[in-house]
Design an enzyme around this catalytic site. Structure first.
Site, PDB file in Angstrom:
ATOM      1  N   PHE A  37     -62.525 -48.651 -40.944  1.00  0.00           N
ATOM      2  CA  PHE A  37     -63.857 -48.710 -41.532  1.00  0.00           C
ATOM      3  C   PHE A  37     -64.395 -50.136 -41.530  1.00  0.00           C
ATOM      4  O   PHE A  37     -63.661 -51.089 -41.808  1.00  0.00           O
ATOM      5  CB  PHE A  37     -63.835 -48.228 -42.985  1.00  0.00           C
ATOM      6  CG  PHE A  37     -63.325 -46.833 -43.174  1.00  0.00           C
ATOM      7  CD1 PHE A  37     -64.179 -45.750 -43.059  1.00  0.00           C
ATOM      8  CD2 PHE A  37     -61.989 -46.592 -43.465  1.00  0.00           C
ATOM      9  CE1 PHE A  37     -63.713 -44.451 -43.237  1.00  0.00           C
ATOM     10  CE2 PHE A  37     -61.514 -45.307 -43.649  1.00  0.00           C
ATOM     11  CZ  PHE A  37     -62.384 -44.233 -43.533  1.00  0.00           C
ATOM     12  N   ASP A  38     -65.665 -50.274 -41.233  1.00  0.00           N
ATOM     13  CA  ASP A  38     -66.397 -51.470 -41.605  1.00  0.00           C
ATOM     14  C   ASP A  38     -66.644 -51.352 -43.109  1.00  0.00           C
ATOM     15  O   ASP A  38     -66.692 -50.252 -43.644  1.00  0.00           O
ATOM     16  CB  ASP A  38     -67.718 -51.528 -40.829  1.00  0.00           C
ATOM     17  CG  ASP A  38     -68.559 -52.719 -41.226  1.00  0.00           C
ATOM     18  OD1 ASP A  38     -67.983 -53.803 -41.417  1.00  0.00           O
ATOM     19  OD2 ASP A  38     -69.785 -52.560 -41.364  1.00  0.00           O
TER      20      ASP A  38
END
Length: 630
Positions: A310-311
């Site tokens: 994930f960002d």
């Protein structure tokens, strides 16, 4: 002539059925064998016509299709004067095809429903200020439109006047109406359930989010996965093998009826249709629930993902940070704040917007010679001073000395979970701000659901400082957390874990993380309907709704399992039929064709179950959501 025969297949099926019923009525009620025989002969001739036409068309392109096998089998049955078999086989084949098409159309109901949701007209403001109804194709960008209660929003745009609740299920998959007021974005195909608004047309025609969704779903449903391509190749060689097997049996046994029965029983219809129907139903379900799966291959890959990266900002967090802590190291506080606000006013970065919102009533100076340092910050000239705004690495680059007090504050701010923004004026540190972004509501529950679905590794990569990233990871229970990551660092990390054998999905905003989205096995964009997100990723979670992610993972796993079930059903039925013809006395062409068509319907109905798939969380909350939340 060929076109007319094929286009009237439904009528031919009906006539064939009536002739067969009439024949059996004559035999068992009227005791008239002549009428019985001629009725079945007529039914055979009429029924085989569309099948023979399609067989001929297939042979013209050098393909031995199912129609070829059935045509040969019916012709053989007719030659040995088994009119009962030839008539019933053709009727069952035609009836099966009709039922297949009818039920298969239901699996395409999602795209059909989307198409029917497309608005056809709009109320456009005239030069005199009144509104008149025009065709949707006549709406231009910049037009002012009126939308009344119960009407569809005609194009993508921005609310100028009024407010109301809009059902955005066609875009986001959420049935709960969303409140809309002035400056809010609205999308074509959504429905204004109450209120009245005036809006500006921003995107029209095929450029609307709704238009792009329809285009993507249509392309996805027409695409083929590796499994489908394999089955296409398999059936291309399988049908000639069945034909050869029938010929060998004929030569050995001298039993024409046995040979033509094998042709009927060996038809691979359920095998050919089983995988496509699962894919179409899965993609259709996603479209109705705010998940755009861009092709059948995406289903296969996403179902096997064991690591999701994930960002942080805008993905795990809300993307609306606020200033939480501030330390100023110079006496002229207001001047530093004025310089900082002047620099950040020119940026659309979330941290910059948070700073501008925090520094109210600032005096803004002209900003010159701006240099953006990737992964560091920005350097500008303001009122004759060199202003550097960014993280610790930017201060090191500018040779700004951070004394012990500043370093203590930096460590404490990081420990508190802040993103750091340092400001230096002419090489001297002047200010430190700590900015925090809240974790998205419901993200923790969604991550737990992902773990239950078999995702082993949940990793966050961020350009933010390690302390902030660790704070988010600890709150959400993530497997790994890595801060101070530039875009190339994120790509290198993804490549590294891929080489270690992990199947990786990357979830980002579709703009800043395009290299990672492209490199990962599956790129998932928190789209909010943006053009860039739709174009750059394999999967788009409409409206940036994180709860769509476990639905997407669960749906693709269910779809992949459904494909396997359909393949097993298809292969199992063929094996049972072929075994029965050699080792039983009850198997014949009519029974074989009936079972063959039934197996096709079974795999279609099995695939259609995917249209009703819901993730566990959605099933629990489906009946507990209030219509107008506070």
């Amino acid at each position: 002539m060929q076109k007319t025969i094929v286009s009237n297949k439904k009528a031919i099926t009906l006539v064939s059925g009536i002739l067969i019923l009439s024949g059996f009525f004559s035999r068992f009620v009227l005791r008239n064998m002549t009428v019985f025989e001629w009725a079945l002969i007529a039914a055979s001739f009429i029924g085989v016509a569309p099948i023979a036409v399609q067989a001929y068309q297939a042979l013209k392109v050098k393909v031995v299709s199912i129609d070829v096998l059935v045509t040969i089998a019916v012709t053989g049955a007719f030659l040995i004067r088994n009119f009962e078999e030839s008539a019933i086989v053709t009727f069952l084949f035609l009836l099966g095809h009709y039922l297949e098409q009818r039920t298969l159309n239901k699996t395409r109901s999602a795209i059909k429903e989307l198409t029917e949701m497309a608005p056809e007209s709009a109320l456009v403001q005239t030069a005199g200020g009144s509104f008149e109804e025009v065709d949707i194709d006549e709406v231009d960008e910049g037009d002012i439109l009126l939308v009344k209660t119960g009407a569809k929003v005609p194009v993508d745009g921005t609310v100028l006047v009024g407010s109301g609740y809009i059902n955005e299920a066609s875009i986001t998959g959420e049935s709960v109406p969303a409140p809309k007021s002035v400056d809010a974005s609205v999308y074509a195909g959504t429905i204004l359930e109450n209120g009245t608004i005036q809006m500006r047309a921003d995107r029209v025609g095929e450029d609307t989010t709704f238009g792009k969704i329809i285009e993507l779903v249509e392309e996805a449903q027409d695409s083929k996965s590796e499994a489908e391509r394999f089955i296409d190749r398999f059936s291309k060689y399988y049908t000639p093998v069945v034909l050869l097997l029938s010929l060998v049996v004929l030569l050995i046994s001298q039993n024409l009826e046995l040979a033509i029965t094998i042709l009927v029983l060996g038809c691979p219809g359920a095998l050919v249709i089983g995988v496509p129907v699962s894919n179409v139903a899965g993609i259709g379900n996603g479209a109705r629930n705010g998940v755009l799966l861009k092709g059948s291959e995406v289903i296969h890959d996403l179902s096997r993902v064991d690591t999701i990266v994930f960002d942080k900002t805008g993905t795990l967090t809300a993307g609306s940070p606020t200033v939480a802590e501030t330390e100023i190291y110079v006496s002229d506080h207001q001047m530093v704040l004025n310089y900082l606000s002047s620099v950040e006013l020119e940026s659309d970065h979330p941290l910059a917007q948070a700073i501008v919102a925090e520094i109210k009533d600032a005096h803004h100076y002209r900003v010159e010679d701006t240099e953006v340092v990737r992964g560091g910050g920005v350097i500008s000239t303001v009122d004759g001073h060199r202003i550097a705004v960014g993280n610790v690495s930017l201060m090191d680059r500018e040779d700004v000395l951070l004394d012990e007090q500043v370093l203590r504050d930096v460590r404490q701010f990081e420990k508190n979970g802040n993103s750091l923004v340092l400001t230096a004026v002419d090489g001297q540190v002047a200010l430190l701000m700590g900015i925090r972004d809240k974790v998205r509501r419901g993200v923790k529950d969604s991550l737990e659901e992902l773990k239950q679905l078999g995702v082993k590794n949940l990793v966050v990569l961020s350009g933010d400082n390690q302390g902030t990233v660790d704070s988010v990871a600890g709150e959400l229970g993530l497997t790994e957390a890595h801060g101070h990551m530039l875009p190339e660092d994120k790509s290198a990390y993804i490549r590294k874990i891929q080489e270690a054998g992990q199947i990786v999905a990357f979830v980002g905003d579709g703009v800043n993380d395009s290299p990672s989205l492209a490199l990962a096995d599956i790129g998932i964009a928190m789209g909010n309907g943006t053009d860039v997100a739709i174009e750059t990723s394999d999967v788009v979670l409409m409206n940036s709704d994180f709860s769509h992610l476990p639905h997407a993972i669960g749906l693709t796993k269910a779809t992949s399992n459904n494909m396997i079930q359909n393949i097993m059903i298809a292969v199992g039925v063929v094996l049972v039929l072929l075994t029965s013809v050699f080792f039983s006395d009850w198997m014949n062409m009519s029974i074989g064709m009936l079972v063959h068509e039934a197996s096709i319907l079974v795999v279609i109905f099995n695939g259609m179950r995917l249209l009703n798939y819901q993730s566990q969380k959605r099933e629990k909350t489906a009946n507990t959501v209030s219509l107008y939340p506070d």
